[in-house]
Design a protein around this motif. Structure first.
Motif, PDB file in Angstrom:
ATOM      1  N   UNK A  39     -22.728 -30.070  13.381  1.00  0.00           N
ATOM      2  CA  UNK A  39     -23.679 -30.976  12.737  1.00  0.00           C
ATOM      3  C   UNK A  39     -24.075 -30.479  11.359  1.00  0.00           C
ATOM      4  N   UNK A  40     -24.307 -29.181  11.228  1.00  0.00           N
ATOM      5  CA  UNK A  40     -24.665 -28.622   9.928  1.00  0.00           C
ATOM      6  C   UNK A  40     -23.553 -28.870   8.913  1.00  0.00           C
ATOM      7  N   UNK A  41     -22.326 -28.645   9.330  1.00  0.00           N
ATOM      8  CA  UNK A  41     -21.181 -28.822   8.434  1.00  0.00           C
ATOM      9  C   UNK A  41     -21.039 -30.278   8.016  1.00  0.00           C
ATOM     10  N   UNK A  42     -21.173 -31.207   8.957  1.00  0.00           N
ATOM     11  CA  UNK A  42     -20.993 -32.621   8.646  1.00  0.00           C
ATOM     12  C   UNK A  42     -22.128 -33.166   7.802  1.00  0.00           C
ATOM     13  N   UNK A  43     -23.253 -32.429   7.726  1.00  0.00           N
ATOM     14  CA  UNK A  43     -24.379 -32.854   6.905  1.00  0.00           C
ATOM     15  C   UNK A  43     -24.415 -32.116   5.567  1.00  0.00           C
ATOM     16  N   UNK A  44     -23.343 -31.413   5.241  1.00  0.00           N
ATOM     17  CA  UNK A  44     -23.329 -30.599   4.028  1.00  0.00           C
ATOM     18  C   UNK A  44     -23.437 -31.437   2.767  1.00  0.00           C
ATOM     19  N   UNK A  52     -36.125 -37.787   4.131  1.00  0.00           N
ATOM     20  CA  UNK A  52     -37.463 -38.140   3.676  1.00  0.00           C
ATOM     21  C   UNK A  52     -38.525 -37.684   4.666  1.00  0.00           C
ATOM     22  N   UNK A  53     -39.714 -37.421   4.164  1.00  0.00           N
ATOM     23  CA  UNK A  53     -40.809 -36.943   5.008  1.00  0.00           C
ATOM     24  C   UNK A  53     -41.165 -37.950   6.094  1.00  0.00           C
ATOM     25  N   UNK A  54     -41.080 -39.243   5.784  1.00  0.00           N
ATOM     26  CA  UNK A  54     -41.441 -40.267   6.764  1.00  0.00           C
ATOM     27  C   UNK A  54     -40.493 -40.286   7.948  1.00  0.00           C
ATOM     28  N   UNK A  55     -39.323 -39.686   7.795  1.00  0.00           N
ATOM     29  CA  UNK A  55     -38.351 -39.610   8.882  1.00  0.00           C
ATOM     30  C   UNK A  55     -38.199 -38.188   9.395  1.00  0.00           C
ATOM     31  N   UNK A  56     -39.161 -37.334   9.153  1.00  0.00           N
ATOM     32  CA  UNK A  56     -39.061 -35.949   9.523  1.00  0.00           C
ATOM     33  C   UNK A  56     -38.983 -35.684  11.030  1.00  0.00           C
ATOM     34  N   UNK A  57     -39.419 -36.621  11.916  1.00  0.00           N
ATOM     35  CA  UNK A  57     -39.194 -36.342  13.339  1.00  0.00           C
ATOM     36  C   UNK A  57     -37.749 -36.065  13.663  1.00  0.00           C
ATOM     37  N   UNK A  58     -36.815 -36.693  12.910  1.00  0.00           N
ATOM     38  CA  UNK A  58     -35.396 -36.435  13.140  1.00  0.00           C
ATOM     39  C   UNK A  58     -34.961 -35.103  12.574  1.00  0.00           C
ATOM     40  N   UNK A  59     -35.881 -34.423  11.879  1.00  0.00           N
ATOM     41  CA  UNK A  59     -35.525 -33.111  11.327  1.00  0.00           C
ATOM     42  C   UNK A  59     -35.214 -32.127  12.443  1.00  0.00           C
ATOM     43  N   UNK A  60     -35.836 -32.353  13.633  1.00  0.00           N
ATOM     44  CA  UNK A  60     -35.531 -31.457  14.740  1.00  0.00           C
ATOM     45  C   UNK A  60     -34.070 -31.595  15.146  1.00  0.00           C
ATOM     46  N   UNK A  61     -33.469 -32.745  14.791  1.00  0.00           N
ATOM     47  CA  UNK A  61     -32.057 -32.936  15.086  1.00  0.00           C
ATOM     48  C   UNK A  61     -31.196 -32.768  13.862  1.00  0.00           C
ATOM     49  N   UNK A  62     -31.729 -32.154  12.803  1.00  0.00           N
ATOM     50  CA  UNK A  62     -30.981 -31.997  11.570  1.00  0.00           C
ATOM     51  C   UNK A  62     -31.181 -30.594  11.024  1.00  0.00           C
ATOM     52  N   UNK A  63     -30.321 -29.652  11.371  1.00  0.00           N
ATOM     53  CA  UNK A  63     -30.473 -28.267  10.925  1.00  0.00           C
ATOM     54  C   UNK A  63     -30.467 -28.121   9.422  1.00  0.00           C
ATOM     55  N   UNK A  64     -29.777 -29.028   8.720  1.00  0.00           N
ATOM     56  CA  UNK A  64     -29.663 -28.880   7.273  1.00  0.00           C
ATOM     57  C   UNK A  64     -31.017 -29.014   6.594  1.00  0.00           C
ATOM     58  N   UNK A  65     -31.927 -29.799   7.167  1.00  0.00           N
ATOM     59  CA  UNK A  65     -33.225 -29.984   6.544  1.00  0.00           C
ATOM     60  C   UNK A  65     -34.004 -28.679   6.473  1.00  0.00           C
ATOM     61  N   UNK A 298     -27.033 -41.581   6.560  1.00  0.00           N
ATOM     62  CA  UNK A 298     -27.838 -41.210   7.724  1.00  0.00           C
ATOM     63  C   UNK A 298     -26.980 -41.070   8.975  1.00  0.00           C
ATOM     64  N   UNK A 299     -25.737 -41.581   8.930  1.00  0.00           N
ATOM     65  CA  UNK A 299     -24.818 -41.444  10.062  1.00  0.00           C
ATOM     66  C   UNK A 299     -24.163 -40.069  10.106  1.00  0.00           C
ATOM     67  N   UNK A 300     -24.213 -39.325   9.010  1.00  0.00           N
ATOM     68  CA  UNK A 300     -23.586 -38.005   8.980  1.00  0.00           C
ATOM     69  C   UNK A 300     -24.266 -37.065   9.971  1.00  0.00           C
TER      70      UNK A 300
END
Length: 407
Positions: A39-44, A52-65, A298-300
Motif C-alpha cells: 500500500x505504501x508503494x502504490x501510494x508513492x 485532506x484533513x477532512x478525510x483523515x479518518x482514512x489516514x489509519x488506512x494510509x501509511x503514506x500520510x 484516491x483509488x491508489x
C-alpha cells in the motif's frame, strides 16, 4: 487499532505477522507487513483527496500520510479547515499549477522541435513530449519525493499543487502513447516498441537522478540551515484559516484572469485561424483533467474489493493514464476523419490540455521507482507493462481500425 502503531513495533514484527488495520470505511481487517508495504508503494505518487484533513479518518488506512505529514501531534498543531474551504483551496491550487504545467510542457515542445533544437519530432522514438516527461520526472524526485514532506510542512495544498498539479500536468502519458500508436500504424512496430523502452528508461533515470541530487542538496541544507531555522521554528507555514483564504483568493483571481485572457485569445485566434488557439484552449480545459486525475488518485493503495486484492497496483493512476490514452486515440481518429482547421484546433487543444493533464508520467514513474526499490522489484516492471500494453493495445484498436476506412 491503527495501521501504523509505531516504527518500533513494526520492526519487532516479522514479515509474516498479521497487523490490525482500520481502513477508515467502518471495518477492521488484518494484513501482513508485505500488504502494508504494498500500500505504501502504490501510494508513492498520489492519494487524492484522502490527503485532506477532512478525510483523515482514512489516514489509519494510509501509511503514506504519516510519512508526509509527520506525527499526530504535529498534525494537530495545524488548524483544521471547513471541508468546503479545504476542497476549494485544493482545487484552486491544482488548477493554477496545472495550467503552469501545460504552459511549461508546450514551451518545451517548441524548444526541442524541428526548427529549434531539432531533438524531437513526430513519428519518432524521440517524441515531442519526451523532454517535458524527463524534466517532470527529475523534478518529481525533488518536489514529489525528497522535499514533499517539507512542502507539506509549509502547506499541504502547496505540496499537492506542485506534485499533482504542476508536475502531473507537465508530464503526459497519453501523448507518449499516441505517438507510438501512430508510429506503429505507419508500419514501424519495432520502432514504437523501442520508443516505449527508451522513454521508460529515460524517465526512470530522470527521477533517480532527481532523488539523488535532491538528497545531496537536502544534506547540505541540514548542515547549514536546520539548526538556524528549523530549530527556532522560523519555517513559514500556511496553517491558519485566514491565511488559507488569502492564498486561495489570490490563486482564484489568477485562475479567473488566465481563463478570461485564454477565452479572448481563443476567440481571436479562431477568427485568424492561428495555430496558437490550441494553447489557449488547453489552458481552459486543462484544470478539468487535473481535477479528475486527483479524484481518481484516491483509488491508489485501495486494491479491489473489501479484501484489497492487488493493493500494490495504483489503480487510480492506471485508470487515468489508460482512459486518457483511449480518448487521445479517439480524438486523433476524429481529427483524421474530419480534416478541418477548426476540428484540428479543438482536438489539439483538448489533447494538450485536458488529456495531457488527465494522464501523467511523473506520478507513474514515482510509483514505478518506489516499487523497484521495494522488496518486490518485479512489481515495477509488471505495473509498467500493464499500463503500457493496455494503453497501446486499446489505442491501436481505437485508432487503427477506423483509420483504415478513412485512408
Amino acid at each position: 487499532m491503527q495501521r501504523l502503531q509505531s516504527s518500533q513495533s513494526r520492526e519487532k514484527s516479522s514479515p509474516g505477522d498479521l497487523v490490525g488495520v482500520y481502513r477508515g470505511d467502518g471495518y477492521t481487517t488484518h494484513e501482513t507487513d508485505d500488504d502494508i508495504e504494498s500500500e505504501i508503494v502504490s501510494e508513492a505518487g498520489d492519494i487524492g483527496d484522502r490527503a485532506l484533513h477532512s478525510n483523515r479518518p482514512s489516514e489509519h488506512g494510509s501509511p503514506l500520510l504519516s510519512f508526509c505529514h509527520g506525527s499526530a501531534n504535529n498534525r494537530n498543531k495545524k488548524e483544521e479547515l471547513p471541508k468546503v474551504l479545504e476542497y476549494s483551496s485544493c482545487l484552486t491550487h491544482l488548477a493554477v499549477f496545472g495550467i503552469l504545467g501545460v504552459l511549461t510542457r508546450y514551451l518545451l515542445q517548441k524548444l526541442f522541435r524541428p526548427g529549434a533544437a531539432g531533438v524531437t519530432s513526430n513519428l519518432s522514438i524521440l517524441y515531442p513530449d519526451l523532454p517535458s516527461n524527463m524534466v517532470g520526472s527529475f523534478l518529481m524526485g525533488w518536489l514529489g519525493v525528497v522535499f514533499k514532506p517539507s512542502l507539506s510542512h509549509v502547506s499541504d495544498f502547496l505540496a499537492i499543487g506542485l506534485s499533482t498539479g504542476y508536475l502531473g500536468s507537465l508530464t503526459t502519458f497519453s501523448g507518449w502513447n499516441q505517438q507510438m500508436v501512430e508510429l506503429s500504424f505507419e508500419g514501424c512496430l519495432v520502432s514504437s516498441i523501442v520508443g516505449f523502452l527508451i522513454g521508460l528508461f529515460l524517465v526512470a533515470y530522470s527521477i533517480i537522478f532527481g532523488v539523488e541530487t535532491a538528497k545531496g542538496f537536502r544534506l547540505l541544507l541540514e548542515k547549514r540551515l536546520v539548526t538556524k531555522f528549523v530549530g527556532s521554528n522560523r519555517i513559514l507555514r500556511v496553517d491558519g484559516c485566514k491565511s488559507h483564504v488569502v492564498v486561495m483568493a489570490v490563486l482564484l483571481l489568477m485562475l479567473c484572469a488566465v481563463w478570461s485572457v485564454s477565452g479572448v485569445y481563443v476567440r481571436d485566434e479562431f477568427r485568424e485561424e492561428n495555430g496558437e488557439a490550441q494553447l489557449w484552449l488547453a489552458c481552459i480545459v486543462g484544470p478539468f483533467g487535473v481535477w479528475i486525475r486527483w479524484f481518481l488518485a484516491r483509488l491508489n493503495g485501495r486494491g479491489l474489493g473489501k479484501a484489497g486484492f492487488l493493493k500494490w497496483i495504483p489503480f487510480g493512476t492506471l485508470v487515468a493514464n489508460v482512459s486518457a490514452a483511449c480518448l487521445m486515440a479517439s480524438l486523433s481518429t476524429i481529427q483524421k476523419a474530419v480534416k478541418t482547421k477548426t476540428c484540428d484546433t479543438i482536438t489539439a487543444g483538448i489533447q494538450v490540455g485536458f488529456l495531457g493533464c488527465l494522464s501523467t508520467v511523473s506520478t507513474f514513474i514515482a510509483e514505478f521507482n518506489a516499487m523497484r526499490e521495494s522488496k518486490h522489484p518485479w512489481r515495477a516492471y509488471a505495473y509498467a507493462m500493464i499500463t503500457i500494453c493496455l494503453s497501446f493495445a486499446l489505442g491501436i484498436l481505437i485508432y487503427s481500425v477506423p483509420s483504415g476506412f478513412f485512408d
